[in-house]
Design a protein around this motif. Structure first.
Motif, PDB file in Angstrom:
ATOM      1  N   TRP A 148       0.843  -1.197   0.000  1.00 47.57           N
ATOM      2  CA  TRP A 148       0.000   0.000   0.000  1.00 47.57           C
ATOM      3  C   TRP A 148       0.878   1.247   0.000  1.00 47.57           C
ATOM      4  O   TRP A 148       1.797   1.383   0.795  1.00 47.57           O
ATOM      5  CB  TRP A 148      -0.919   0.013   1.227  1.00 47.57           C
ATOM      6  N   ILE A 149       0.553   2.162  -0.907  1.00 51.68           N
ATOM      7  CA  ILE A 149       1.357   3.377  -1.062  1.00 51.68           C
ATOM      8  C   ILE A 149       0.532   4.572  -0.592  1.00 51.68           C
ATOM      9  O   ILE A 149      -0.604   4.761  -1.039  1.00 51.68           O
ATOM     10  CB  ILE A 149       1.737   3.587  -2.558  1.00 51.68           C
ATOM     11  N   PRO A 150       1.074   5.379   0.316  1.00 53.76           N
ATOM     12  CA  PRO A 150       0.330   6.579   0.724  1.00 53.76           C
ATOM     13  C   PRO A 150       0.338   7.611  -0.392  1.00 53.76           C
ATOM     14  O   PRO A 150       1.390   7.903  -0.961  1.00 53.76           O
ATOM     15  CB  PRO A 150       1.101   7.084   1.943  1.00 53.76           C
ATOM     16  N   LEU A 151      -0.846   8.112  -0.747  1.00 53.06           N
ATOM     17  CA  LEU A 151      -0.921   9.142  -1.777  1.00 53.06           C
ATOM     18  C   LEU A 151      -0.920  10.501  -1.092  1.00 53.06           C
ATOM     19  O   LEU A 151      -1.957  11.021  -0.684  1.00 53.06           O
ATOM     20  CB  LEU A 151      -2.187   8.962  -2.614  1.00 53.06           C
ATOM     21  N   SER A 152       0.259  11.014  -0.934  1.00 50.21           N
ATOM     22  CA  SER A 152       0.379  12.261  -0.211  1.00 50.21           C
ATOM     23  C   SER A 152       1.521  13.051  -0.802  1.00 50.21           C
ATOM     24  O   SER A 152       2.566  12.493  -1.125  1.00 50.21           O
ATOM     25  CB  SER A 152       0.648  11.966   1.267  1.00 50.21           C
ATOM     26  N   ALA A 153       1.296  14.335  -0.953  1.00 50.67           N
ATOM     27  CA  ALA A 153       2.317  15.162  -1.587  1.00 50.67           C
ATOM     28  C   ALA A 153       3.522  15.344  -0.681  1.00 50.67           C
ATOM     29  O   ALA A 153       4.631  15.468  -1.142  1.00 50.67           O
ATOM     30  CB  ALA A 153       1.729  16.510  -1.968  1.00 50.67           C
ATOM     31  N   ASN A 154       3.280  15.342   0.618  1.00 45.67           N
ATOM     32  CA  ASN A 154       4.441  15.491   1.490  1.00 45.67           C
ATOM     33  C   ASN A 154       5.026  14.129   1.821  1.00 45.67           C
ATOM     34  O   ASN A 154       4.458  13.082   1.499  1.00 45.67           O
ATOM     35  CB  ASN A 154       4.082  16.296   2.745  1.00 45.67           C
ATOM     36  N   LYS A 155       6.138  14.149   2.493  1.00 46.67           N
ATOM     37  CA  LYS A 155       6.879  12.893   2.648  1.00 46.67           C
ATOM     38  C   LYS A 155       6.514  12.119   3.915  1.00 46.67           C
ATOM     39  O   LYS A 155       7.170  11.175   4.277  1.00 46.67           O
ATOM     40  CB  LYS A 155       8.380  13.191   2.640  1.00 46.67           C
ATOM     41  N   LEU A 156       5.478  12.579   4.586  1.00 45.60           N
ATOM     42  CA  LEU A 156       5.080  11.870   5.798  1.00 45.60           C
ATOM     43  C   LEU A 156       4.445  10.523   5.450  1.00 45.60           C
ATOM     44  O   LEU A 156       4.083  10.275   4.305  1.00 45.60           O
ATOM     45  CB  LEU A 156       4.080  12.701   6.594  1.00 45.60           C
ATOM     46  N   SER A 161     -13.878  29.586 -10.005  1.00 41.32           N
ATOM     47  CA  SER A 161     -13.071  30.358  -9.046  1.00 41.32           C
ATOM     48  C   SER A 161     -12.452  29.496  -7.962  1.00 41.32           C
ATOM     49  O   SER A 161     -12.214  29.965  -6.853  1.00 41.32           O
ATOM     50  CB  SER A 161     -13.912  31.457  -8.370  1.00 41.32           C
ATOM     51  N   LEU A 162     -12.190  28.248  -8.262  1.00 38.41           N
ATOM     52  CA  LEU A 162     -11.565  27.385  -7.258  1.00 38.41           C
ATOM     53  C   LEU A 162     -10.116  27.810  -7.061  1.00 38.41           C
ATOM     54  O   LEU A 162      -9.403  28.062  -8.017  1.00 38.41           O
ATOM     55  CB  LEU A 162     -11.588  25.921  -7.721  1.00 38.41           C
ATOM     56  N   SER A 163      -9.696  27.895  -5.806  1.00 37.66           N
ATOM     57  CA  SER A 163      -8.288  28.186  -5.539  1.00 37.66           C
ATOM     58  C   SER A 163      -7.595  26.981  -4.927  1.00 37.66           C
ATOM     59  O   SER A 163      -6.389  26.957  -4.773  1.00 37.66           O
ATOM     60  CB  SER A 163      -8.160  29.384  -4.613  1.00 37.66           C
ATOM     61  N   ARG A 164      -8.378  26.019  -4.561  1.00 43.25           N
ATOM     62  CA  ARG A 164      -7.828  24.846  -3.877  1.00 43.25           C
ATOM     63  C   ARG A 164      -8.745  23.664  -4.164  1.00 43.25           C
ATOM     64  O   ARG A 164      -9.932  23.856  -4.452  1.00 43.25           O
ATOM     65  CB  ARG A 164      -7.814  25.150  -2.378  1.00 43.25           C
ATOM     66  N   LEU A 165      -8.225  22.462  -4.094  1.00 45.08           N
ATOM     67  CA  LEU A 165      -9.028  21.279  -4.393  1.00 45.08           C
ATOM     68  C   LEU A 165      -9.413  20.538  -3.117  1.00 45.08           C
ATOM     69  O   LEU A 165      -8.684  20.560  -2.133  1.00 45.08           O
ATOM     70  CB  LEU A 165      -8.255  20.343  -5.314  1.00 45.08           C
ATOM     71  N   GLY A 166     -10.557  19.891  -3.176  1.00 42.74           N
ATOM     72  CA  GLY A 166     -11.011  19.099  -2.035  1.00 42.74           C
ATOM     73  C   GLY A 166     -12.052  18.116  -2.495  1.00 42.74           C
ATOM     74  O   GLY A 166     -12.375  18.033  -3.693  1.00 42.74           O
ATOM     75  N   SER A 167     -12.581  17.343  -1.557  1.00 43.30           N
ATOM     76  CA  SER A 167     -13.598  16.324  -1.839  1.00 43.30           C
ATOM     77  C   SER A 167     -13.160  15.336  -2.907  1.00 43.30           C
ATOM     78  O   SER A 167     -13.983  14.761  -3.614  1.00 43.30           O
ATOM     79  CB  SER A 167     -14.921  16.975  -2.287  1.00 43.30           C
ATOM     80  N   MET A 168     -11.864  15.140  -3.034  1.00 38.20           N
ATOM     81  CA  MET A 168     -11.350  14.250  -4.069  1.00 38.20           C
ATOM     82  C   MET A 168     -11.801  12.805  -3.844  1.00 38.20           C
ATOM     83  O   MET A 168     -11.820  12.012  -4.782  1.00 38.20           O
ATOM     84  CB  MET A 168      -9.810  14.326  -4.111  1.00 38.20           C
ATOM     85  N   GLU A 169     -12.158  12.476  -2.598  1.00 33.69           N
ATOM     86  CA  GLU A 169     -12.587  11.101  -2.313  1.00 33.69           C
ATOM     87  C   GLU A 169     -13.854  10.735  -3.084  1.00 33.69           C
ATOM     88  O   GLU A 169     -14.147   9.562  -3.262  1.00 33.69           O
ATOM     89  CB  GLU A 169     -12.781  10.889  -0.805  1.00 33.69           C
ATOM     90  N   CYS A 170     -14.579  11.750  -3.548  1.00 36.09           N
ATOM     91  CA  CYS A 170     -15.793  11.472  -4.313  1.00 36.09           C
ATOM     92  C   CYS A 170     -15.512  11.414  -5.814  1.00 36.09           C
ATOM     93  O   CYS A 170     -16.408  11.190  -6.608  1.00 36.09           O
ATOM     94  CB  CYS A 170     -16.842  12.541  -4.055  1.00 36.09           C
ATOM     95  N   GLU A 177      -2.965  20.167  -4.683  1.00 36.72           N
ATOM     96  CA  GLU A 177      -2.916  19.136  -3.656  1.00 36.72           C
ATOM     97  C   GLU A 177      -4.280  18.439  -3.578  1.00 36.72           C
ATOM     98  O   GLU A 177      -5.308  19.105  -3.578  1.00 36.72           O
ATOM     99  CB  GLU A 177      -2.573  19.752  -2.310  1.00 36.72           C
ATOM    100  N   GLY A 178      -4.270  17.140  -3.527  1.00 34.92           N
ATOM    101  CA  GLY A 178      -5.501  16.366  -3.522  1.00 34.92           C
ATOM    102  C   GLY A 178      -5.633  15.559  -4.803  1.00 34.92           C
ATOM    103  O   GLY A 178      -6.179  14.459  -4.797  1.00 34.92           O
ATOM    104  N   LEU A 179      -5.115  16.102  -5.893  1.00 35.00           N
ATOM    105  CA  LEU A 179      -5.228  15.406  -7.177  1.00 35.00           C
ATOM    106  C   LEU A 179      -4.555  14.033  -7.152  1.00 35.00           C
ATOM    107  O   LEU A 179      -4.925  13.149  -7.927  1.00 35.00           O
ATOM    108  CB  LEU A 179      -4.573  16.232  -8.291  1.00 35.00           C
ATOM    109  N   GLU A 180      -3.572  13.866  -6.255  1.00 36.24           N
ATOM    110  CA  GLU A 180      -2.813  12.606  -6.216  1.00 36.24           C
ATOM    111  C   GLU A 180      -3.699  11.388  -5.970  1.00 36.24           C
ATOM    112  O   GLU A 180      -3.321  10.270  -6.298  1.00 36.24           O
ATOM    113  CB  GLU A 180      -1.692  12.686  -5.166  1.00 36.24           C
TER     114      GLU A 180
END
Lengths: 538, 700
Positions: B309-317, B544-553, B571-574
């Motif tokens: 399982w690979i964590p889909l996260s932009a940061n390295k945590l 006018s979106l400045s940020r992404l969210g609700s990607m789980e849907c 961030e979130g697109l990953e």
């Protein structure tokens, strides 16, 4: 004149100024005059300092009240004898306890109570400026309450933290009240040139209308008007109100009140009271005057005024010792009266300040002694009964100041309560005070108790303190004599809770007598213990 | 103490301070000398005392002091002399703190001495009393207070009363509110099984802070505490909320990734040989510990190897909201029979949120049809360019049969059946807080009140989504959006934050139910090439979106149009592992590093980042946590010499290299960015050998 021999002669016999009476205004004037290098003689016929502003043990208080209630009749028409003005009337002393009050000498009862100092008022500034705080100590008044006829006391949310803590206010009330406080602070603190937060038109309008505009509840309005702005008269009844407070003076007072909170780190609230009573205040000014060279002689009644040959120009005074002393100026406490023969005809009818005040108005004062506090949480506290709170026809506020042994108002364990209310006559005055007393105290059941109080009493008897002793008296507020040529009268104790108006009147009088002299300049005494910089660690 | 303007020093003060500086320098050089030569004589120690008492900020001085204390203690004969050594240190610290009661070094030294025992903690409490009288908010003092109360084992209840008193005194005290939250956390934890205990505590606290909020809505300290209470109210165990493929769906795979007759087939061509199939699990918050031991996958023909399982996260945590694995279908699997797959997230110690709460057990299951193993077919790749032309999009909503199709396949199924419901208590609490917040706002127009209302409404919506799937009733998205629009006008200083929150709320609204999502669903067919077709297309352009969210849907999305927004970050697109075509043109992306999440999109073939602001700002100040060879987050294994020939330097384009080196793009639009030049284009061709189209030009 049997004691003549016991009075040593006063040296010298010529002064710039002779002051008779050691009340607060007289003491301030003596202090101010001697500070500018004038030679001053300060006399008082009483064996204590303070005259109308003294704090006295129980028995002395009663006898002083009585002595100031009857006019001395002149010995003959030709006399220049100094007379006593009957200031007090309808004196009523009640000892309600079967036993006499213990340690009655340990009381320091204020003659013109209730009175306190606001930490930022001009009186405190003067105290700090003259350095007389080194002779005095103060304690803060713990809390303020608004009372009703049943004796229920509601707290006065007068600061941000008090509003936050108060459980009786609704959330909206908290919001509105703090908004008002902030507006006032913003208005007072604004830089010149900035837009006024409150319009000129609003500032001139009655304060009560301004509060209405703000949408405050009746309860909050009443708290602000009578417990913070200290209005005497019913502001809701603008047509018949004798003293309508306009918005400007309302917010000025609110601002003064707020700047008083936290000025001194060890004072919790906005108000403080001098330990050993308000009589300490004139005494402290006298000490400062003495340091500057003023000569003090107590127990020295003045027998007569010495007039020039024309019979109209003041020259000096003749003491009961027989000694004659001369001065350019004479200042008299308002409890003295000059035979009308001596005063210029035109002046006789003039009141001290006719026009500002209804000449009929008087102040009813009361002193109560009990063994427990009217409010268990607070030893030294203020209670306000706004107009209509005690009974529907109540026209003026009854103000109450309770003090405990920790300010030496009485022996420890005893509580002294001062009351005052403006009134037009003695009947009204007594009714106001009686209503407040029966709301706060339970009276020992005795035959002559008035009817309507009894029912209410039975409900709360156990929680209210039992009244042991009380004194009620009516004090005049208007003086029918004004200064003329070299003789001046100091103002009477006024109806206010603070000293501001008295101090103003005193300063004006000083400037009238000595138009070219400064009124009490800064002294370079070491920093005061009450000053706000006492934030050292140790 | 706070909010007092600093006065400019007078001439005399300046002279005095320069005189003091000369003295301090002299003392400092003496002390350094002693320090170096390990001299701890009385004379030397006295010098350090003198220095630290007038300048407690000299940290080396404190270190020297500690060494000298240790030295003295070694030779101390009895407990009396130990005591006097330590007392001397306490006296020094007290004097140093009088000089500056916010000196980190001095407070730390005091802790160090106290931790040696021997000293009276009562005295410390008295000292703290004095410091807190001087400045009730001094967080050093509060911090030290926590240390002392722990040492003295003062019960939390008593300390809680202390914070109450301090707050009553002046509620504008961040430190007191903070300490309250710390103490209550302990108390709530300690009350075993007392769930109702927690509810009572929080209820009382809401009431307590409400008085402060109404009294002075402009004071932020109470609002901060309110936010903490809100968080406590909503706090729950992490849980699985969506998966790809979604629960109950029936997926047919093909290797070419296009519609094959009437069946809908997601793309897999880049790993067609291995016949890997992606599975994505989305949690409601970032979690760690997703592995083959915490997640069991039951599948008839599963090859049996342990899934990674690979964590889909932009940061390295190691924390991520979305986790990816690939299901392997061995070559023998060669029938069109559906396989059922069942995934169980077990409630074993393992999967935990950032706060350490363990994940609750959830299941998801679906069926998959694997196509015939046809390698030839798999290698067919499109050579056509995607034009993103308006006429190529066909709205889904107008095609009821398509909508039904999507429904039946579960692509738009965005709720899990086994979602645990929100407790009545938290629902009621949020209701009450919303009502009070509205009451306050009706009397006072205050920014933080509006922000809180927006947050409360958002929380309310989240709770509703837990309890009643797609009910649609009492959902407040329009109000939330209006609040953020208001805030943008009222408080332009925090415009970016409000835009971000607005975007999150808007996306939540769009994805809240199938009907609204359908309005943004399209089918795309390239007019010049009928075979170039995608039916899993979503257009979120011009919002006018400045940020992404609700990607789980949106895990099912294959083609995504985000053009003409205000995106500063992706961030979130990953999480969108099926994404093959992405349009980010006409946004506000200002660096290649802002595209870092795209690195994880292994299926991405077509990317449009034209008309952004890449290269417009020399420093990308909007993102300070990006990977960079400068902070050694990436680049250790890069060969900076490799590209030296041809005048291209990796140093100049490391950020482009970072994003594009692992992508298999066929088509890239990059024009309209200040960074673009021929050198960069050449570099891009070099690092992406598969690239066929660059800014509309076909390459050879």
């Amino acid at each position: 004149m049997d004691e003549t021999a016991s009075y040593p002669p006063i040296e010298p016999s010529n002064f710039d100024l002779i002051v008779i009476g050691t009340g607060l205004p007289e003491s301030i004037l003596a202090s101010a005059a001697s500070a500018t290098g004038k030679t001053v003689l300060h006399l008082d016929p009483n064996p204590f300092y303070g005259t109308l502003y003294s704090s006295l043990p129980l028995n002395e208080l009663t006898s002083f009240l009585r002595s100031q209630s009857q006019p001395l009749t002149p010995e003959n028409d030709e006399s220049t004898q100094l007379l006593t003005l009957p200031l007090y009337s309808s004196i009523e002393i009640n000892s309600l306890s079967s036993e006499p009050i213990e340690n009655s000498r340990k009381f320091n009862l204020d003659l013109s109570g209730p009175r306190v100092l606001l930490c930022s008022d001009s009186m405190i500034d003067l105290i700090l400026k003259t350095g007389i705080n080194q002779y005095m100590e103060f304690k803060s008044v713990d809390a303020s309450f608004v009372g009703d006829a049943e004796g229920n006391l509601g707290s006065v949310p007068d600061s941000r933290s008090a509003i936050f803590k108060d459980r009786s206010l609704s959330l909206t009330e908290k919001n509105q009240l703090m908004k008002l406080f902030k507006l006032v602070q913003g208005h007072i603190g604004k830089e010149s040139g900035e837009d006024d937060l409150i319009s000129e038109e609003d500032l001139e309008s009655p304060f009560v209308e301004f509060l209405n505009k703000f949408g405050l509840s009746q309860k909050l309005k009443s708290i602000i008007l009578y417990a913070i702005v200290l209005a005497d008269h019913d502001q809701d009844n603008l047509e018949n109100c004798k003293d309508v407070i306009n918005t400007k003076s309302g917010i000025d007072h609110l601002a003064l009140y707020h700047s008083s909170i936290g000025r001194f780190p060890n004072a919790n609230g906005p108000m403080i009271y001098p330990i050993y009573g308000q009589g300490e205040l004139p005494q402290a000014f006298c000490r400062r005057a003495a340091v500057k060279g003023c000569i003090y002689v107590l127990r020295m009644p003045v027998a007569a005024l010495l007039m020039d040959k024309d019979g109209l120009t003041y020259k000096g005074v003749k003491l009961v010792s027989g000694q004659e002393l001369f001065s350019n100026q004479l200042i008299l406490a308002p409890c003295f009266m000059i035979p009308s023969r001596l005063t210029p005809a035109a002046q006789v009818a003039n009141s001290y300040d006719v026009g500002r005040r209804d000449a009929k108005e008087k102040v009813a004062r009361g002193i109560c002694i009990a063994k427990s506090s009217v409010e268990p949480e607070a030893a030294n506290c203020l209670v306000f009964f706004p107009p209509k709170s005690l009974y529907p026809e109540q026209k003026t506020t009854v103000r109450v100041l309770q003090l405990s042994g920790n300010v030496a108002a009485g022996p420890s364990g005893m509580f002294v309560t001062y009351l005052s209310a403006m009134c037009d006559n003695a009947v009204e005055g007594k009714k106001l005070l009686d209503a407040a007393i029966s709301a706060l105290f339970s009276l020992p059941i005795c035959g002559n108790s008035e009817n309507n109080g009894i029912e209410k009493l039975s409900e709360n008897t156990d929680s209210k303190p039992i009244l042991l002793w009380s004194a009620l008296y009516i004090q005049e507020l208007t003086m029918f004599q004004d200064s003329f040529n070299s003789i001046s009268f100091t103002p009477l104790p006024d109806e206010h809770l603070h000293y501001n108006n008295l101090l103003d009147a005193t300063e004006k009088l000083y400037q009238k007598i000595y138009p070219n002299e400064e009124f009490l300049t800064q002294t370079n005494l070491p920093e005061e213990p009450v000053d706000d910089d006492s934030s050292e660690l140790d | 103490m706070h909010g007092r303007p600093r006065k400019a020093p007078t001439q005399e003060e300046q002279e005095a301070s320069s005189l003091k500086a000369v003295k301090l320098r002299e003392l400092q050089s003496q002390l350094l000398n002693f320090h170096r030569n390990k001299i701890y004589t009385k004379e030397a120690v006295d010098i350090s005392t003198k220095l630290l008492e007038s300048n407690p900020e000299y940290y080396t001085g404190w270190n020297y002091r500690k060494l000298s204390v240790q030295n003295l203690l070694e030779s101390a004969l009895d407990s009396d002399s130990v005591q006097s050594i330590l007392d001397e240190e306490l006296r020094l610290v007290e004097n140093a703190l009088k000089q500056n009661f916010k000196s980190y070094g001095a407070w730390h030294h005091r802790k160090w001495i106290l931790s040696k025992g021997h000293s009276s903690t009562d005295k410390e409490l008295r000292l703290l009393g004095k410091f807190q009288k001087l400045d009730a908010r001094n967080f050093h003092a509060w911090n030290y207070r926590r240390f002392i109360t722990a040492l003295k084992e003062i019960p939390d209840e008593k300390e809680l009363q202390y914070t109450t008193d301090m707050i009553y005194d002046n509620f504008s005290n961040y430190s007191a509110w903070h300490n309250r939250s710390v103490l209550l956390s302990h108390l709530m934890e300690a009350r075993e099984g007392g769930h109702s205990g927690k509810e009572n505590v929080l209820g009382e606290e809401f009431e307590f802070v409400r008085s402060a909020l109404f009294t002075d809505p402009d004071d932020q300290s109470g609002w901060f505490y309110h936010l903490w209470l809100l968080y406590q109210t909503l706090k729950r165990e992490p849980l699985l909320i969506t998966s790809w493929p979604s629960t109950g769906s029936n997926i047919q795979l093909s290797v070419n990734g296009y519609l094959d007759g009437q069946s809908l087939l997601p793309v897999l061509h880049f790993q067609s040989k291995a016949r890997k199939y992606p599975i994505i699990l989305c949690f409601n918050e970032a979690v760690e510990g997703v592995s083959s031991s915490t997640v069991t996958v039951e599948c008839e023909y599963h090859a049996g190897d342990d899934l990674i399982w690979i964590p889909l996260s932009a940061n390295k945590l190691d924390f991520a909201q979305a986790w990816l694995t690939y299901l392997n279908f061995p070559d023998e699997v060669n029938s069109l029979k559906p396989y059922s797959v069942k995934i169980t997230v077990a409630h074993v110690p393992g999967i935990t949120s950032l706060s350490g709460a363990p994940c609750s057990t959830t299941h998801t299951s679906f069926t998959v049809c694997v196509p015939l193993n046809d390698l030839k077919h798999a290698e067919v790749q499109t050579m056509e360019r995607i034009s993103w032309k308006e006429e190529n999009f066909r709205a889904r909503a107008t095609q009821p049969q398509d909508a039904n199709l999507l429904h039946s396949l579960g692509y738009l199924k965005i709720t899990m059946e086994n979602k645990p419901s929100a407790s009545d208590w938290s629902m009621e609490t949020i209701f009450t807080e919303i009502a009070h917040c509205r009451e306050l706002l009706s009397a006072t127009n205050c920014k933080i009140g509006k922000l809180t209302l927006a947050r409360l409404l958002m929380a309310h919506n989240t709770l509703i989504s837990y309890s009643r799937p797609n009910d649609g009733a009492e959902i407040h998205y329009d109000e939330i959006l209006a609040l953020y629009r208001d805030l943008m006008k009222m408080d332009p200083k925090h415009l970016c934050y409000y835009e971000d929150e607005y975007s999150l709320a808007l996306l939540k609204q769009l994805t809240s139910n199938t009907e609204s999502l359908l309005k943004y669903s399209y089918e795309y067919q390239e007019s010049t090439s009928p075979s170039m077709k995608s039916s899993l297309c979503l257009r979120l352009n011009g919002l006018s979106l400045s940020r992404l969210g609700s990607m789980e849907c949106l895990l099912w999305v294959q083609m995504l149009d985000l053009s003409h927004n205000k995106l500063r970050s992706v961030e979130g697109l990953e999480a969108l592992q099926l994404l093959s075509y992405l349009n980010l043109s006409n946004n506000k992306i200002c660096s290649f590093t802002a595209l870092e999440p795209i690195r994880m999109l292994k299926a991405l073939q077509v990317l449009d980042v034209s008309y952004n602001e890449i290269g417009a700002h020399s420093v990308d100040s909007s993102r300070y946590l990006c990977s960079s060879p400068m902070n050694h987050a990436v680049g250790n294994d890069w060969n900076f010499e490799e590209f030296a020939n041809g005048g291209i330097k990796l140093n100049d384009h490391w950020d482009a290299f970072l994003v594009f080196k692992d992508l298999n793009l066929i088509q890239l639009e990059i024009m309209g960015n200040p960074v673009v030049n021929d050198q960069l284009k050449a570099f891009l061709f070099k690092i992406m050998p598969a690239l066929k189209w660059l800014d509309g030009e076909k390459c050879n």
